[in-house]
Design a protein around this motif. Structure first.
Motif, PDB file in Angstrom:
ATOM      1  N   GLU A  29     -67.848   2.048 113.718  1.00 32.78           N
ATOM      2  CA  GLU A  29     -69.056   2.594 113.499  1.00 32.78           C
ATOM      3  C   GLU A  29     -69.467   3.933 114.437  1.00 32.78           C
ATOM      4  O   GLU A  29     -68.532   4.046 115.287  1.00 32.78           O
ATOM      5  CB  GLU A  29     -70.254   1.558 113.764  1.00 32.78           C
ATOM      6  N   ILE A  30     -70.292   4.506 114.149  1.00 29.67           N
ATOM      7  CA  ILE A  30     -70.793   5.789 114.778  1.00 29.67           C
ATOM      8  C   ILE A  30     -72.304   5.495 115.405  1.00 29.67           C
ATOM      9  O   ILE A  30     -73.111   5.130 114.609  1.00 29.67           O
ATOM     10  CB  ILE A  30     -70.644   7.025 114.047  1.00 29.67           C
ATOM     11  N   LEU A  31     -72.133   5.913 116.796  1.00 25.01           N
ATOM     12  CA  LEU A  31     -73.682   5.568 117.417  1.00 25.01           C
ATOM     13  C   LEU A  31     -74.133   6.724 118.096  1.00 25.01           C
ATOM     14  O   LEU A  31     -73.384   7.505 118.657  1.00 25.01           O
ATOM     15  CB  LEU A  31     -73.524   4.325 118.439  1.00 25.01           C
ATOM     16  N   LEU A  80     -67.886   7.051 118.829  1.00 21.38           N
ATOM     17  CA  LEU A  80     -67.406   6.639 117.554  1.00 21.38           C
ATOM     18  C   LEU A  80     -66.625   5.129 118.103  1.00 21.38           C
ATOM     19  O   LEU A  80     -65.929   5.315 119.057  1.00 21.38           O
ATOM     20  CB  LEU A  80     -66.219   7.522 117.298  1.00 21.38           C
ATOM     21  N   VAL A  81     -67.127   4.213 117.554  1.00 20.24           N
ATOM     22  CA  VAL A  81     -66.367   2.835 117.887  1.00 20.24           C
ATOM     23  C   VAL A  81     -65.007   2.622 117.071  1.00 20.24           C
ATOM     24  O   VAL A  81     -65.410   2.456 115.921  1.00 20.24           O
ATOM     25  CB  VAL A  81     -67.503   1.663 117.581  1.00 20.24           C
ATOM     26  N   LEU A  82     -64.142   2.486 117.828  1.00 21.77           N
ATOM     27  CA  LEU A  82     -62.986   2.486 117.008  1.00 21.77           C
ATOM     28  C   LEU A  82     -62.175   1.185 117.173  1.00 21.77           C
ATOM     29  O   LEU A  82     -62.240   0.593 118.452  1.00 21.77           O
ATOM     30  CB  LEU A  82     -62.087   3.543 117.569  1.00 21.77           C
ATOM     31  N   ASP A  83     -61.617   0.605 116.308  1.00 24.06           N
ATOM     32  CA  ASP A  83     -60.721  -0.607 116.556  1.00 24.06           C
ATOM     33  C   ASP A  83     -58.976   0.099 116.493  1.00 24.06           C
ATOM     34  O   ASP A  83     -58.557   0.377 115.553  1.00 24.06           O
ATOM     35  CB  ASP A  83     -60.863  -1.585 115.537  1.00 24.06           C
ATOM     36  N   VAL A  84     -58.666   0.252 117.962  1.00 26.35           N
ATOM     37  CA  VAL A  84     -57.361   1.074 117.948  1.00 26.35           C
ATOM     38  C   VAL A  84     -56.154  -0.018 117.761  1.00 26.35           C
ATOM     39  O   VAL A  84     -55.835  -0.851 118.747  1.00 26.35           O
ATOM     40  CB  VAL A  84     -57.325   1.847 119.059  1.00 26.35           C
TER      41      VAL A  84
END
Length: 158
Positions: A29-31, A80-84
């Motif tokens: 998601e983008i916060l 940007l909330v990322l799952d790396v």
């Protein structure tokens, strides 16, 4: 439908005047930007923890990680909330961007490798470069950018 395998979707964002991109599948998601809870003795690029739907997410200033000046938040600043994906786990991470632009497709044949500038420099985090009318877009490989040491610092304790 054959063209979909020839394209990949990316979220484009800026750090200063430079444009970067990450694959859309790693973006959760983008916060809007908010100050993170500071963590003592963390690396300079680690801004702290951010609460994202009940989960403490480490948030980094990518500008500092790339040797640029510290982010100065504006009304356009986003996280940007990322799952790396890493070797044996997925690291959830907040990445501060000066501005997020769009989700855009790049044809795989548009993506060039990191340029050879004739000297050694840390370019292993560059998954590719795409030429655009007004410059370049650098595709960031976050798993390569985050060293093993970085990943262990950013991984919340179980």
């Amino acid at each position: 439908m054959a063209t979909t395998s020839l394209e990949a979707q990316f979220v484009t964002f800026s750090l200063g005047e430079e444009i970067f991109a990450v694959p859309v599948e790693v973006v959760r998601e983008i916060l809007d930007y908010a100050e993170a809870f500071k963590i003592p003795n963390g690396p300079d690029y680690l801004l702290g923890l951010r609460d994202v739907r009940g989960q403490g997410v480490p948030t980094i200033d990518l500008r500092l990680k790339l040797g640029m000046s510290k982010t100065v938040p504006t009304p356009h600043t986003r996280v940007l909330v990322l799952d790396v994906p890493l070797e044996n786990r997925v690291l959830t991470l907040g990445l501060v961007a000066d501005r997020v632009f769009e989700v855009t497709p790049f044809r795989r044949d548009q993506i060039e490798s990191a340029p050879d500038i004739g000297i050694r420099w840390r370019s292993d985090y560059i998954a590719g470069v795409v030429r655009r009318e007004n410059g370049f877009v650098v595709i960031v490989d976050l798993a390569r950018l985050l060293s093993r040491e970085d990943a262990s610092v950013l991984q919340p304790a179980a």
